[in-house]
Every structure is written in structure tokens, then in C-alpha cells.
Motif scaffolding. Structure first.
Motif, mmCIF file in Angstrom:
data_model
loop_
_atom_site.group_PDB
_atom_site.id
_atom_site.type_symbol
_atom_site.label_atom_id
_atom_site.label_comp_id
_atom_site.label_asym_id
_atom_site.label_seq_id
_atom_site.Cartn_x
_atom_site.Cartn_y
_atom_site.Cartn_z
ATOM 1 N N CYS A 372 0.838 -1.204 0.000
ATOM 2 C CA CYS A 372 0.000 0.000 0.000
ATOM 3 C C CYS A 372 0.875 1.257 0.000
ATOM 4 N N PRO A 373 0.752 2.089 -1.042
ATOM 5 C CA PRO A 373 1.591 3.292 -1.118
ATOM 6 C C PRO A 373 1.160 4.358 -0.114
ATOM 7 N N CYS A 401 -6.840 6.491 1.018
ATOM 8 C CA CYS A 401 -6.673 5.453 -0.008
ATOM 9 C C CYS A 401 -6.833 6.090 -1.380
ATOM 10 N N ILE A 402 -5.902 5.848 -2.286
ATOM 11 C CA ILE A 402 -5.962 6.473 -3.608
ATOM 12 C C ILE A 402 -6.534 5.530 -4.659
ATOM 13 N N ASP A 403 -7.157 4.446 -4.247
ATOM 14 C CA ASP A 403 -7.815 3.529 -5.197
ATOM 15 C C ASP A 403 -6.828 2.880 -6.153
ATOM 16 N N CYS A 404 -5.574 2.763 -5.771
ATOM 17 C CA CYS A 404 -4.584 2.319 -6.751
ATOM 18 C C CYS A 404 -4.756 0.845 -7.100
ATOM 19 N N GLY A 405 -5.353 0.070 -6.204
ATOM 20 C CA GLY A 405 -5.603 -1.332 -6.520
ATOM 21 C C GLY A 405 -4.418 -2.250 -6.287
ATOM 22 N N CYS A 407 -3.294 -3.345 -3.510
ATOM 23 C CA CYS A 407 -3.620 -4.344 -2.489
ATOM 24 C C CYS A 407 -4.411 -5.507 -3.088
ATOM 25 N N TYR A 421 -13.467 -0.525 -0.700
ATOM 26 C CA TYR A 421 -13.101 0.815 -0.230
ATOM 27 C C TYR A 421 -13.875 1.891 -0.972
#
Ligand code: SF4
Ligand code: SF4
Ligand code: SF4
Ligand code: SF4
Lengths: 575, 202
Positions: A372-373, A401-405, A407, A421
């Protein structure tokens, strides 16, 4: 130098970029129809009106963004679009093929004042084209001193090459936009351009354009290793400056403003050429397209039109995504129009994006937290999201959370963490908005009561022939015994009701007949709906019908409860 | 006014309140919510006690939707919060519905109750809409609005400031030409299709 120039977590992903980055940006043929979402903007044209390219179609609504005609033609319809991302009205424009521009009056930006430039940016309707969609003029009028301007040319998500191609082909315009942005931000001391190392041509083009521009400021192009999500705004700022944007804060809190290269290009065109934002670069990619490419697409172009230009083969498409493979969302309507934030359409084959596996329970492996960034604890967030424990979610910084996916990508149990999320974030935001509205209503209610109390105080003072000072008048409003205003208000109402010659039968009868009329009207409307009517329309009518029935029932009950003859006994309960 | 000045005037103010309470009781002919609220305030004012109850009332008030519609039988959300803090059942607020009931139950540490149908049913959030062509500009709806969300002047067309309207329904009845209707509020914070919850693994 400054602290660790890296960000936590992140993953390495196969890039899949060559297919679409090899060919120059294409200009697609004009589509037969353009669909322009109006939101709550105020339409300035009527159905049938001829319009010119760049003409203002609707004045900005609550999002502050005006709507322009992307090409010349006429307004065929203004209709309700229930399936749009944000359901609402949209204008349908039929192009005439002439691409006739409205009058443009380019002025050398160097001769204009900052407020004039900002107004021009606002009027051009420019938003962050990297995906955020945040109005650019707001970012350009920072409330904090800015010492670093960060330019985002990372484009770290696989398949997407829109910014890559734009940098290769329009580096000069991007640099011009960058200098305009710098001027508007009060000339920050340095400008840092981040480009991933898989785009050497783009980096070279940008370097060449900078050499031509010959700017005295410290402008550095930093080529960074590819690591997803290095192009996230917070991640890039940390990579380039070592500064960490605080939780819940904005880049400007640490003296930084960040722009995507596409946004700078639009900024240049708006200020130097007086062109509003009418088009954007969209990557059409994925194995289900025989000719992946980038398109300079007019806003409102149906996605299907671009897919067709890339020889899309629906039969081979396993997942059609709006966005890239990591952050994209399923697109179920290929007629959906390109918007200001559409940067990629991915038509992936089953080999590229296999269908989601059945999620298994979390085994607490901790892989998600490692990647997780944003340094969140995804498995904790998951637990609280499933339990809808909004307090815990906020405590665990869900909104960071930036929704980066990343995880969900590494989760061995195939849990669609980001989907959880996204849903939870929408709920938390909705709750916050509700809470804000409730607080506002309470303040207004208190102000209302204070005013009523003051007025009735003045009135009774006048009646009693008392000499009221203004201090007396204000007393009920400011006194700590805060029920006083309610009491006077109520008493006054009660006395008025008791003293009234007629009881409240007449208004109730009116309410009843109105409700009956409404029921009849709505029933006919509902029956008249044909097969083309949408579920939303139907539900809207049903809701109104239900409400009318409730109103009618209530009025009927209250009529029955009234004494047969007008009597001075008032109805004590406020309704 | 300053607080010292207020203190000297307090007994007089309370006496006035007490008179009002008696008067109110006489007018209504029975004990009503109104005089009960006044009682509570007199108690607090005189004894400076019941701070805990007051504190609790404030916490409850924070959970109420602030629609100010009076469906709970109290003139606004704050009086209802006080009544609940004093022991009244907390299932009388239809705009808040089950979510609010659950939140209050949480706060009080008691099991939640079902919404009392006496006071209304839970429904979608509404806003008032004035069919402006029919409005005769009588101003009768203006004082009914608890949050001053209606804009108008005598013989001028009136309109509802939708963003401020709480959907309380109080303006509908006073309108002599029935040009106010309650329509479903635009779902501003609507969950988009992409924000749907995925299924959870067993
Ligand atoms: S989607 Fe959110 S929780 Fe998951 S890795 Fe990215 S930032 Fe972290
Ligand atoms: S990666 Fe998946 S299985 Fe592992 S801890 Fe995170 S949510 Fe649980
Ligand atoms: S019913 Fe609910 S919203 Fe209406 S006044 Fe009572 S507490 Fe407030
Ligand atoms: S406009 Fe009508 S429904 Fe809306 S808050 Fe005012 S009185 Fe209530």
C-alpha cells in the motif's frame, strides 16, 4: 539533500505500452452525435439551435465548469441520461462536419494580468486531465506560498500512453503551459518534471523543448524507475521532493502544486489560442482491439466510435474498462461519452485480465499492507468496511486510499479490496455531507427562532405600550436560556390559533383535494409511460405517487380528527 | 447583554417563563410538550443541575436529522432531544428513521426500537417545490418554514432554496392555492454504480 525520496509500498507491473505508443495520435472521424453532460449547468441554447465550435452551450453550474460545443453543428436534443456516470441531463449535438469555429480573440498571455488569466482558465473549463478532474483555476490560485511546481508525466498504469504520446508530439506546448502555470503560481523557485524511465522518447522531447524555451528557473526533468503507483500525485511529490502530503491535506500544504502534462497542454491552448477545452487524448488499448492507438477525441464522443476506429472485436473482449487495468471501472455502456477525465478505454482479452476468481476469506498474510503506497492497513479497512464501521474507517484513514488497486492485485485470496473501499468511501462522504447539511439546518432554525422571538417581542411591547429598548429585543435571542424563544413563539401561535374564528378545516380540505388531484394525475402519467421509459423515471413517479397518497391519508385523518363544529380547542401538536 | 446583567435579570426572566408555562397549560388545557420544555429549562436555570442530562441531550441532538419538522411531537429537534434525554422513547423521528434510532440506541446503550408509526413512516428525502406559475405571492408559506428556505415577497413569485430545504412539509398546508409540492430530493451524494459493494467471502 532532503529525506528519503521514495514512497512506501508499490508493485512492479508489466507495462503493455508499446502497442498503443508506437503510432502517432490519431484524429478520429467526426462521430454522428456528441453527448455532453450538463449536470446543473444552465443551458444557453435551445433544441434546434445551430452552434459553432467552441461556443458556450451552458453556463457553469455548481461544479464551476461551463460546457462548450466541441464542434459546429446543431443541438438535436436535450434529454435525460439515466445511465450516465452521474445521471442528469445532457445535450446531444449533431456535427455539421464543417468544424466552424466561433470567434476567438487570442491575446498574448504575457500582456495579461493574473486575474485575467485565471478568469480565462475558468472560462475554458479546464480540469485536471490526469484523472482527478479537479478544476484547474482553483489549483492555480493557491492559498499557500508555493515553492515547487511538479509536472506529472509518469503515466505509471499499464497500457495507458496518452501522456507519453502527447509529450512526444506537443512538448513545446506543454512547456509553454508549464511556464504559464508557474507564472500564475507566483513563480515557484523550481519546477520538477517526473517521467518514468520507460518513456525515453518523451523525456528527450521534453528536454529539447525546455532547451528551446531557455527558462532561467531551475527546471529539472527527473527520469524515475517504473514502479506502480509512482504517478499518484502524493507518491510523485514524495519521490521528487521527499515531502509527504499530510493525511487529509493537499499538496499545497507542503508548498507544492502538481499538474499533469495534458492539463498544461490545455492551459496553453486556452490562454495562448483562446480555445476552451474541447478534446482530450484517449488511449484505446487491449488485446480485443486490433489497432490500439491514441485519439484526440472530442468531448462527448461515444466510446463505441473510438473502439470502432481501433477495430474492436467484442467477441474477444473479456472486460471492457473505463480507465486502466488497475484503477479502471467496468464500462457497460459502449455509447457512454468521452468526458474530461476519460484517459483510457481498455478492451482486455481473457488472457490479459482473467475473470475475477471467487474471493476467499482473508488469511491475514499482510501482503496488502506491504504494497500500500499510502501506508494503510488494507485488511483492517476491509474488516471495518464490511462491518460498515464508519468511525473505525475514518480512524484508519480510509479517505487517504488512492484507489490504486495494488492491495487487490497482490491479495492471494482474490478479495476485491478496492471495490470495498470505493463503496465505503462513498458512504463516508455521503454521511459527512448529510451531517454538514444537518448542522446548517440547525443553524438556520436557530436564526429563524431568534428572529421570530425578536419580532414577537417587539410586537407585544408595542401592544402593551411598553418602551422597548433594543437590548430588550435582543434578549430572547442571546439569552442562555435558549428555550425562551421557542416558548414565546409557541405561545403566540397557540393564542393565535385559539383566537382564530375558523378552525383549520379549510386548509386541510384543500390539502386533501390537492393530494387527490395529484394522485389522479400521477396515475395517468405512470400508466402513460411506454416501454422506452427508464426505471429511474418510473421510480420517480412511483415515489411521488406514494408521497401524494401519504399526504392524502394524513389530511383525511386529520380532517376526521377535527371536531364537527368550529371550536376553540386547538390542535396542540405541531405537525 | 453581559452575563452579570443577565444574572440580575434571570429571576425576572424565569418568572416570565413560569407565567408563560401556566398560560400555555391553560390555553392547551392539558400538559403539553411546550410547558414541559419550559419546565426543564427552569430546572436547569435555577439549580444549575442536570448538566449530565443536558450534556446527553446535546449528544442526542447531534444525531438527529435537524429536519425541524415536528413529527416527533416536539417543536423541533432540540426539544425532542431533551425529551429523549429525560426518558421519552426515542422512536418518534421519521426523517431520521432507523439509522437515527440505531445511533441513539447506541449512545444510550439500549436496544433499538422500531419506528413508532404514530409519528409517520420513513421515506425518501424530499424537497419542497413551488410551481411558480401558480404562486400568487401571498407570503403565507414564509413563516411556516423553520429554516427560512423560502424566498418571496408580497405579490411576488416565491421559490424554495432547494439546498436549504429540509423537506419538513410544513409549508405545504398554509399555501391557499396548493402550488407547493414535495418532490424527491435530487440524490446528490448518490452512490454511483461503481460504488456498489462487492459480495463478501463466506
Ligand atoms: S487501493 Fe488503497 S488501500 Fe489498496 S494499496 Fe492502494 S491506497 Fe492502499
Ligand atoms: S492480501 Fe488479502 S489475504 Fe492477505 S492480508 Fe491482505 S486482504 Fe488478507
Ligand atoms: S421528527 Fe425528527 S426531524 Fe422532525 S423535528 Fe422531530 S427530531 Fe427533528
Ligand atoms: S421549504 Fe417547506 S419543506 Fe422545505 S424546509 Fe421550508 S417549510 Fe420545510
Amino acid at each position: 539533500m532532503s529525506p528519503a525520496r521514495t514512497f512506501p509500498g508499490g508493485i512492479l507491473l508489466p507495462a503493455h505500452k508499446h502497442a498503443s505508443s508506437a503510432t502517432p495520435i490519431r484524429t478520429p472521424a467526426l462521430p454522428p452525435e456528441l453527448f455532453l453532460s450538463l449536470g446543473d449547468a444552465t443551458p444557453l441554447v435551445a433544441v434546434g439551435d445551430p452552434v459553432l465550435k467552441g461556443q458556450l452551450l451552458a453556463a457553469a453550474g455548481s461544479d464551476g465548469l461551463p460546457v462548450h460545443a466541441p464542434t459546429s453543428g446543431h443541438v438535436a436534443r436535450i434529454e435525460f441520461a439515466p445511465r450516465a456516470e452521474v445521471p442528469g441531463h445532457r445535450a446531444v449535438l449533431i456535427p455539421d462536419g464543417a468544424e466552424r469555429w466561433c470567434e476567438r480573440t487570442p491575446v498574448n498571455p504575457a500582456t495579461r494580468t493574473l486575474p485575467e488569466l485565471l478568469a480565462a482558465v475558468r472560462a475554458a473549463g479546464i480540469v485536471g486531465l490526469g484523472g482527478g478532474g479537479f478544476p484547474t483555476d482553483i489549483k492555480l490560485a493557491p492559498t499557500h506560498p508555493i515553492d515547487t511546481l511538479v509536472i506529472n508525466g509518469m503515466e505509471c498504469e499499464p497500457y495507458i500512453t496518452a501522456d507519453d504520446r502527447l509529450m512526444r508530439e506537443e512538448a513545446g506546448a506543454i512547456v509553454a503551459g508549464m511556464r504559464l502555470a508557474a507564472r500564475l503560481l507566483g513563480d515557484p523557485a523550481r519546477i520538477l518534471v517526473g517521467i518514468e524511465d520507460d518513456k525515453p522518447e518523451a523525456a528527450a522531447a521534453m528536454t529539447a523543448a525546455l532547451a528551446v524555451a531557455d527558462d532561467p528557473r531551475e527546471i529539472v526533468i527527473v527520469v524515475l524507475p517504473s514502479r506502480y503507483p509512482a504517478g499518484g500525485e502524493r507518491q510523485l511529490i514524495q519521490l521528487l521532493t521527499g515531502r509527504q502530503v499530510p493525511s487529509g491535506g493537499l499538496p499545497r500544504d507542503v508548498g507544492v502544486v502538481c499538474f499533469n502534462v495534458g492539463t498544461l497542454y490545455a492551459l496553453h491552448r486556452a490562454l495562448a489560442l483562446d480555445e476552451p477545452l474541447l478534446s482530450r487524448i484517449v488511449t484505446i488499448a487491449g488485446g480485443a482491439c486490433r489497432e490500439p492507438a491514441n485519439y484526440r477525441a472530442l468531448l462527448g464522443t461515444p466510446v463505441a466510435h473510438l473502439l470502432a476506429a481501433s477495430s474492436y472485436q467484442p467477441a474477444r473482449c473479456e472486460q471492457l474498462l473505463l480507465g486502466g487495468p488497475m484503477m479502471g471501472i467496468p464500462l457497460d455502456d459502449v455509447q457512454a461519452p468521452v468526458t474530461k477525465t476519460t484517459h483510457c478505454i481498455l478492451a482486455a482479452t481473457a488472457a490479459e485480465l482473467p475473470p475475477a476468481r471467487q474471493p476467499q476469506p482473508c488469511i491475514r498474510c499482510g501482503l496488502c499492507a506491504d504494497v500500500c503506497p499510502a501506508s494503510l492497513l488494507p485488511q483492517q479497512l476491509l474488516r471495518h468496511a464490511v462491518a460498515r464501521d464508519h468511525r473505525q474507517l475514518e480512524r484508519h484513514h480510509l479517505l487517504d486510499c488512492i484507489d490504486c488497486g495494488a492491495c487487490a492485485y497482490v491479495c492471494p485470496s482474490a478479495i476485491p479490496l478496492v471495490d470495498h473501499y470505493r463503496a465505503a468511501k462513498a458512504e463516508v462522504r455521503a454521511l459527512r455531507a448529510e451531517r454538514g447539511a444537518a448542522d446548517q439546518a440547525r443553524r438556520r432554525f436557530e436564526a429563524h427562532q431568534a428572529r421570530v422571538a425578536r419580532q414577537s417581542g417587539e410586537r407585544s411591547a408595542r401592544h402593551a405600550g411598553l418602551i422597548g429598548t433594543s437590548a430588550d429585543h435582543d434578549a430572547p435571542a442571546s439569552a442562555p436560556v435558549d428555550a425562551a424563544p421557542v416558548a414565546t413563539d409557541l405561545l403566540e401561535q397557540a393564542l393565535a390559533r385559539a383566537g382564530a374564528a375558523t378552525p383549520r378545516r379549510a386548509p386541510l380540505e384543500r390539502a386533501l383535494s390537492a393530494a387527490e388531484n395529484r394522485i389522479a394525475q400521477l396515475e395517468t402519467q405512470l400508466a402513460a409511460l411506454d416501454a422506452t421509459a427508464t426505471e429511474a423515471q418510473r421510480n420517480g413517479l412511483r415515489a411521488r405517487l406514494e408521497q401524494a397518497r401519504l399526504d392524502g391519508d394524513l389530511a383525511r385523518q386529520r380532517l376526521l380528527a377535527l371536531p364537527a363544529e368550529p371550536s376553540p380547542t386547538p390542535d396542540g401538536n405541531p405537525q | 447583554m453581559g452575563s452579570a446583567e443577565f444574572l440580575t435579570q434571570l429571576p425576572a426572566a424565569l418568572a416570565t417563563l413560569a407565567t408563560l408555562a401556566v398560560l400555555a397549560a391553560a390555553v392547551f388545557g392539558r400538559a403539553t410538550h411546550a410547558d414541559r420544555d419550559i419546565d426543564i429549562d427552569i430546572d436547569i436555570g435555577i439549580q444549575g443541575l442536570q448538566t449530565a442530562e443536558r450534556e446527553l441531550a446535546a449528544q442526542i441532538e447531534d444525531l438527529l436529522p435537524q429536519t425541524q419538522c415536528g413529527q416527533c411531537g416536539h417543536p423541533g429537534c432540540r426539544p425532542y432531544a431533551r425529551a429523549v434525554a429525560a426518558g421519552e422513547p426515542f422512536n418518534k423521528c421519521p426523517p431520521g428513521g432507523h439509522a437515527t434510532i440505531a445511533a441513539i440506541a447506541d449512545l444510550l446503550g439500549t436496544p433499538p426500537l422500531a419506528l413508532d408509526p404514530e409519528h409517520g413512516r420513513e421515506g425518501p428525502k424530499l424537497v419542497a417545490y413551488i410551481r411558480e406559475a401558480e404562486c400568487i405571492g401571498c407570503t403565507k408559506c414564509l413563516p411556516a418554514c423553520p429554516v427560512d428556505a423560502i424566498l418571496g415577497a408580497p405579490r411576488q413569485m416565491h421559490t424554495v432554496i432547494a439546498a436549504e430545504c429540509t423537506g419538513c412539509d410544513l409549508c405545504v398546508e398554509p399555501c391557499p392555492v396548493d402550488c407547493i409540492e414535495m418532490i424527491p430530493a435530487p440524490v446528490r451524494s448518490a452512490l454511483m454504480a461503481r460504488d456498489q459493494r462487492p459480495p463478501v467471502a463466506a
